[in-house]
Design a protein around this motif. Structure first.
Motif, PDB file in Angstrom:
ATOM      1  N   GLU A 114       0.922  -1.215  -0.104  1.00  0.00           N
ATOM      2  CA  GLU A 114      -0.189   0.105  -0.073  1.00  0.00           C
ATOM      3  C   GLU A 114       0.842   1.227   0.087  1.00  0.00           C
ATOM      4  O   GLU A 114       0.656   2.048  -0.666  1.00  0.00           O
ATOM      5  N   LYS A 115       2.026   1.275   0.717  1.00  0.00           N
ATOM      6  CA  LYS A 115       2.773   2.414   0.830  1.00  0.00           C
ATOM      7  C   LYS A 115       3.547   2.599  -0.558  1.00  0.00           C
ATOM      8  O   LYS A 115       3.528   3.921  -1.105  1.00  0.00           O
ATOM      9  N   ALA A 116       3.823   1.566  -1.377  1.00  0.00           N
ATOM     10  CA  ALA A 116       4.587   1.526  -2.490  1.00  0.00           C
ATOM     11  C   ALA A 116       3.408   2.284  -3.560  1.00  0.00           C
ATOM     12  O   ALA A 116       3.911   2.902  -4.458  1.00  0.00           O
ATOM     13  N   GLY A 137       6.316  -2.441  -4.038  1.00  0.00           N
ATOM     14  CA  GLY A 137       6.274  -3.080  -2.520  1.00  0.00           C
ATOM     15  C   GLY A 137       7.469  -4.331  -2.262  1.00  0.00           C
ATOM     16  O   GLY A 137       8.064  -4.758  -1.288  1.00  0.00           O
ATOM     17  N   ASP A 138       7.498  -4.943  -3.612  1.00  0.00           N
ATOM     18  CA  ASP A 138       8.352  -6.088  -3.589  1.00  0.00           C
ATOM     19  C   ASP A 138       9.882  -5.955  -3.909  1.00  0.00           C
ATOM     20  O   ASP A 138      10.644  -7.196  -4.159  1.00  0.00           O
ATOM     21  N   ASP A 139      10.180  -4.951  -4.243  1.00  0.00           N
ATOM     22  CA  ASP A 139      11.484  -4.406  -4.718  1.00  0.00           C
ATOM     23  C   ASP A 139      12.303  -4.495  -3.594  1.00  0.00           C
ATOM     24  O   ASP A 139      12.315  -3.484  -2.730  1.00  0.00           O
ATOM     25  N   ARG A 145      13.437   1.658   2.376  1.00  0.00           N
ATOM     26  CA  ARG A 145      13.060   3.203   2.198  1.00  0.00           C
ATOM     27  C   ARG A 145      11.668   3.285   2.676  1.00  0.00           C
ATOM     28  O   ARG A 145      11.000   3.957   3.208  1.00  0.00           O
ATOM     29  N   LEU A 146      10.852   2.021   2.093  1.00  0.00           N
ATOM     30  CA  LEU A 146       9.557   2.007   2.501  1.00  0.00           C
ATOM     31  C   LEU A 146       9.079   1.897   3.918  1.00  0.00           C
ATOM     32  O   LEU A 146       8.117   2.311   4.443  1.00  0.00           O
TER      33      LEU A 146
END
Length: 208
Positions: A114-116, A137-139, A145-146
């Motif tokens: 959700e953040k990404a 989100g999966d990077d 950073r997230l």
């Protein structure tokens, strides 16, 4: 709202305005009982307001203690001088604008996906030309950073929209305002006339 003719309740209109805008004002309650106003960038996603920032600071302290908030977004399109409709008195001076106030609950977002999604939407709005690695989100390169950034979602409980474009004015007054805007030819004056045409019930006959 005291003047019902300015009230905007159409969800499509409200959504369009919030999606067009990128800057608003967050209202929180502080420990000293003074209201606190924080100007910030935002993005509107899935019927919620999102913004990002540090995990610490006055607004985060306020949100943790008192999650009820307000959020205001507004755009002034045109200042309407008094002499557009009255050659003597100052009273008719006004401005035409759109404003939305959201009342709701602030929620701290922890889910990385959700953040990404929110941060990528914010980048798309503020930096549409790209020039950066997409945020997902999966990077693994973004994961740290997230986790470090704070994302806040405002879940709206009530939305008050006010679109003021002369809906209360008579036909002859609207015609005078249009003439004044055409002669002035300011940055948003042509757009203001189109919005008057859209929202004012008496505008059609003044457009002959």
């Amino acid at each position: 709202m005291r003047r019902n003719e300015f009230e905007m309740t159409d969800k499509q209109e409200l959504d369009q305005f919030l999606n067009e805008m990128s800057f608003g004002f967050l209202g929180t309650s502080s420990d000293d009982d003074y209201p606190s106003i924080t100007p910030l960038n935002f993005v509107y996603c899935n019927d919620s307001i999102y913004f990002h920032g540090s995990r610490v600071g006055e607004k985060m302290t306020n949100l943790a203690a008192r999650p009820k908030v307000t959020f205001n977004v507004a755009k002034e399109y045109a200042v309407i001088p008094s002499y557009f409709t009255d050659p003597v008195f100052a009273c008719p001076a006004t401005s035409f604008f759109k404003s939305v106030i959201i009342y709701g609950q602030a929620v701290i977002v922890e889910d990385l996906k959700e953040k990404a999604l929110v941060l990528q939407a914010l980048m798309t709005k503020l930096q549409p030309e790209g020039g950066h690695k997409p945020i997902t989100g999966d990077d693994p390169e973004y994961r740290g950073r997230l986790k470090g950034v704070s994302i806040v979602r405002i879940d709206a409980e009530r939305i008050v929209g006010k679109f003021k474009f002369g809906q209360n004015k008579k036909e002859e007054e609207l015609a005078s305002v249009v003439d004044g805007l055409l002669n002035r030819d300011g940055e948003y004056d042509a757009e203001t006339i189109e919005l008057m045409r859209k929202y004012c019930p008496h505008f059609k006959s003044s457009d002959n």
